[in-house]
Design a protein around this motif. Structure first.
Motif, PDB file in Angstrom:
ATOM      1  N   THR A  47      63.544  19.101  81.615  1.00  0.00           N
ATOM      2  CA  THR A  47      64.545  19.353  80.582  1.00  0.00           C
ATOM      3  C   THR A  47      64.221  20.643  79.851  1.00  0.00           C
ATOM      4  N   VAL A  48      65.272  21.373  79.507  1.00  0.00           N
ATOM      5  CA  VAL A  48      65.135  22.532  78.635  1.00  0.00           C
ATOM      6  C   VAL A  48      66.173  22.380  77.522  1.00  0.00           C
ATOM      7  N   VAL A  49      65.748  22.673  76.305  1.00  0.00           N
ATOM      8  CA  VAL A  49      66.656  22.686  75.159  1.00  0.00           C
ATOM      9  C   VAL A  49      66.807  24.143  74.747  1.00  0.00           C
ATOM     10  N   VAL A  50      68.033  24.636  74.826  1.00  0.00           N
ATOM     11  CA  VAL A  50      68.310  26.024  74.471  1.00  0.00           C
ATOM     12  C   VAL A  50      68.873  26.032  73.050  1.00  0.00           C
ATOM     13  N   HIS A  51      68.150  26.676  72.152  1.00  0.00           N
ATOM     14  CA  HIS A  51      68.551  26.801  70.741  1.00  0.00           C
ATOM     15  C   HIS A  51      69.106  28.216  70.583  1.00  0.00           C
ATOM     16  N   TYR A  52      70.343  28.327  70.097  1.00  0.00           N
ATOM     17  CA  TYR A  52      70.994  29.631  70.066  1.00  0.00           C
ATOM     18  C   TYR A  52      71.995  29.714  68.927  1.00  0.00           C
ATOM     19  N   VAL A  53      72.463  30.926  68.679  1.00  0.00           N
ATOM     20  CA  VAL A  53      73.552  31.158  67.742  1.00  0.00           C
ATOM     21  C   VAL A  53      74.774  31.527  68.568  1.00  0.00           C
ATOM     22  N   ILE A  66      67.727  31.822  70.320  1.00  0.00           N
ATOM     23  CA  ILE A  66      66.684  31.665  69.308  1.00  0.00           C
ATOM     24  C   ILE A  66      65.403  31.230  70.010  1.00  0.00           C
ATOM     25  N   SER A  67      65.490  30.161  70.825  1.00  0.00           N
ATOM     26  CA  SER A  67      64.319  29.696  71.576  1.00  0.00           C
ATOM     27  C   SER A  67      64.754  28.779  72.702  1.00  0.00           C
ATOM     28  N   ALA A  68      63.858  28.593  73.649  1.00  0.00           N
ATOM     29  CA  ALA A  68      64.065  27.633  74.735  1.00  0.00           C
ATOM     30  C   ALA A  68      62.825  26.751  74.779  1.00  0.00           C
ATOM     31  N   ILE A  69      63.044  25.461  74.644  1.00  0.00           N
ATOM     32  CA  ILE A  69      61.952  24.495  74.626  1.00  0.00           C
ATOM     33  C   ILE A  69      61.966  23.780  75.972  1.00  0.00           C
ATOM     34  N   CYS A  70      60.896  23.951  76.727  1.00  0.00           N
ATOM     35  CA  CYS A  70      60.845  23.443  78.094  1.00  0.00           C
ATOM     36  C   CYS A  70      59.900  22.256  78.202  1.00  0.00           C
ATOM     37  N   LEU A 114      62.388  26.975  84.222  1.00  0.00           N
ATOM     38  CA  LEU A 114      63.239  26.434  83.163  1.00  0.00           C
ATOM     39  C   LEU A 114      63.558  27.515  82.133  1.00  0.00           C
ATOM     40  N   GLN A 115      62.548  28.297  81.769  1.00  0.00           N
ATOM     41  CA  GLN A 115      62.746  29.398  80.817  1.00  0.00           C
ATOM     42  C   GLN A 115      63.707  30.434  81.393  1.00  0.00           C
ATOM     43  N   ALA A 116      63.540  30.762  82.665  1.00  0.00           N
ATOM     44  CA  ALA A 116      64.424  31.738  83.312  1.00  0.00           C
ATOM     45  C   ALA A 116      65.863  31.212  83.348  1.00  0.00           C
ATOM     46  N   HIS A 117      66.016  29.909  83.547  1.00  0.00           N
ATOM     47  CA  HIS A 117      67.360  29.331  83.532  1.00  0.00           C
ATOM     48  C   HIS A 117      68.009  29.524  82.167  1.00  0.00           C
ATOM     49  N   ALA A 118      67.247  29.267  81.101  1.00  0.00           N
ATOM     50  CA  ALA A 118      67.784  29.425  79.741  1.00  0.00           C
ATOM     51  C   ALA A 118      68.243  30.863  79.501  1.00  0.00           C
ATOM     52  N   LEU A 119      67.445  31.819  79.916  1.00  0.00           N
ATOM     53  CA  LEU A 119      67.799  33.233  79.726  1.00  0.00           C
ATOM     54  C   LEU A 119      69.032  33.612  80.549  1.00  0.00           C
ATOM     55  N   ALA A 120      69.079  33.145  81.797  1.00  0.00           N
ATOM     56  CA  ALA A 120      70.236  33.440  82.650  1.00  0.00           C
ATOM     57  C   ALA A 120      71.489  32.774  82.100  1.00  0.00           C
ATOM     58  N   TRP A 121      71.343  31.570  81.556  1.00  0.00           N
ATOM     59  CA  TRP A 121      72.475  30.832  80.987  1.00  0.00           C
ATOM     60  C   TRP A 121      73.108  31.612  79.835  1.00  0.00           C
ATOM     61  N   ARG A 155      74.655  27.812  64.521  1.00  0.00           N
ATOM     62  CA  ARG A 155      73.478  27.442  65.314  1.00  0.00           C
ATOM     63  C   ARG A 155      73.855  26.266  66.193  1.00  0.00           C
ATOM     64  N   MET A 156      73.354  26.292  67.425  1.00  0.00           N
ATOM     65  CA  MET A 156      73.675  25.240  68.380  1.00  0.00           C
ATOM     66  C   MET A 156      72.449  24.955  69.241  1.00  0.00           C
ATOM     67  N   CYS A 157      72.478  23.817  69.898  1.00  0.00           N
ATOM     68  CA  CYS A 157      71.477  23.465  70.904  1.00  0.00           C
ATOM     69  C   CYS A 157      72.197  22.919  72.117  1.00  0.00           C
ATOM     70  N   GLU A 158      71.662  23.232  73.257  1.00  0.00           N
ATOM     71  CA  GLU A 158      72.176  22.681  74.509  1.00  0.00           C
ATOM     72  C   GLU A 158      70.999  22.029  75.222  1.00  0.00           C
ATOM     73  N   ILE A 159      71.147  20.757  75.533  1.00  0.00           N
ATOM     74  CA  ILE A 159      70.123  20.004  76.258  1.00  0.00           C
ATOM     75  C   ILE A 159      70.518  20.028  77.722  1.00  0.00           C
ATOM     76  N   MET A 160      69.597  20.436  78.588  1.00  0.00           N
ATOM     77  CA  MET A 160      69.876  20.542  80.014  1.00  0.00           C
ATOM     78  C   MET A 160      68.817  19.762  80.784  1.00  0.00           C
TER      79      MET A 160
END
Length: 130
Positions: free
Chosen positions: A87-93, A77-81, A9-16, A102-107
């Motif tokens: 589910t992973v929540v990607v918190h980013y700018v 900013i962070s990825a909450i898995c 899940l963390q790797a997905h957030a980074l690749a995304w 600032r945004m969040c994407e719920i996957m």
């Protein structure tokens, strides 16, 4: 049934983040099922509604949105898995047009593929605490 690990899940957030920074819509879409659902307030002006259904509709939406934002960049900013919820929540700018927000994407994933996404759009990054 494939269950993604925390590391996956963390790797997905980074690749995304990387895929979006290259504006590589096919790479972003590769994780999605054909019938995935995506929800975003920004989709209204591109897709005619806030709910986008199916990979083909997502492709059209994102290609049009990127064409309007050629300088779009994301910074993680962070990825909450949550492995149990898949589910992973990607918190980013997000940066575009000289603005930062600032945004969040719920996957959410099923059988190792993304079935749902939701973008939550925040206030300008300069107005929030770091």
């Amino acid at each position: 049934m494939a269950t993604l690990s925390r590391d996956q899940l963390q790797a997905h957030a980074l690749a995304w983040i990387d895929d979006w920074n290259r504006h590589d819509v096919p790479a972003v879409l590769a994780a999605y099922t054909d019938d995935a659902v995506f929800v975003s307030a920004l989709a209204e002006s591109y897709a005619g509604g806030t709910r986008v259904e199916g990979k083909d509709a997502l492709r059209r939406y994102w290609l049009a949105a990127i064409a309007d934002r050629p300088d779009l960049r994301f910074s993680l900013i962070s990825a909450i898995c949550d492995v149990d919820a898949q589910t992973v929540v990607v918190h980013y700018v997000a940066q575009t047009g000289g603005r930062r927000a600032r945004m969040c994407e719920i996957m959410r994933f099923e059988n190792g593929r993304q079935v749902y996404g939701e973008a939550l759009h925040g206030v300008p990054a300069e107005e929030t605490a770091t």
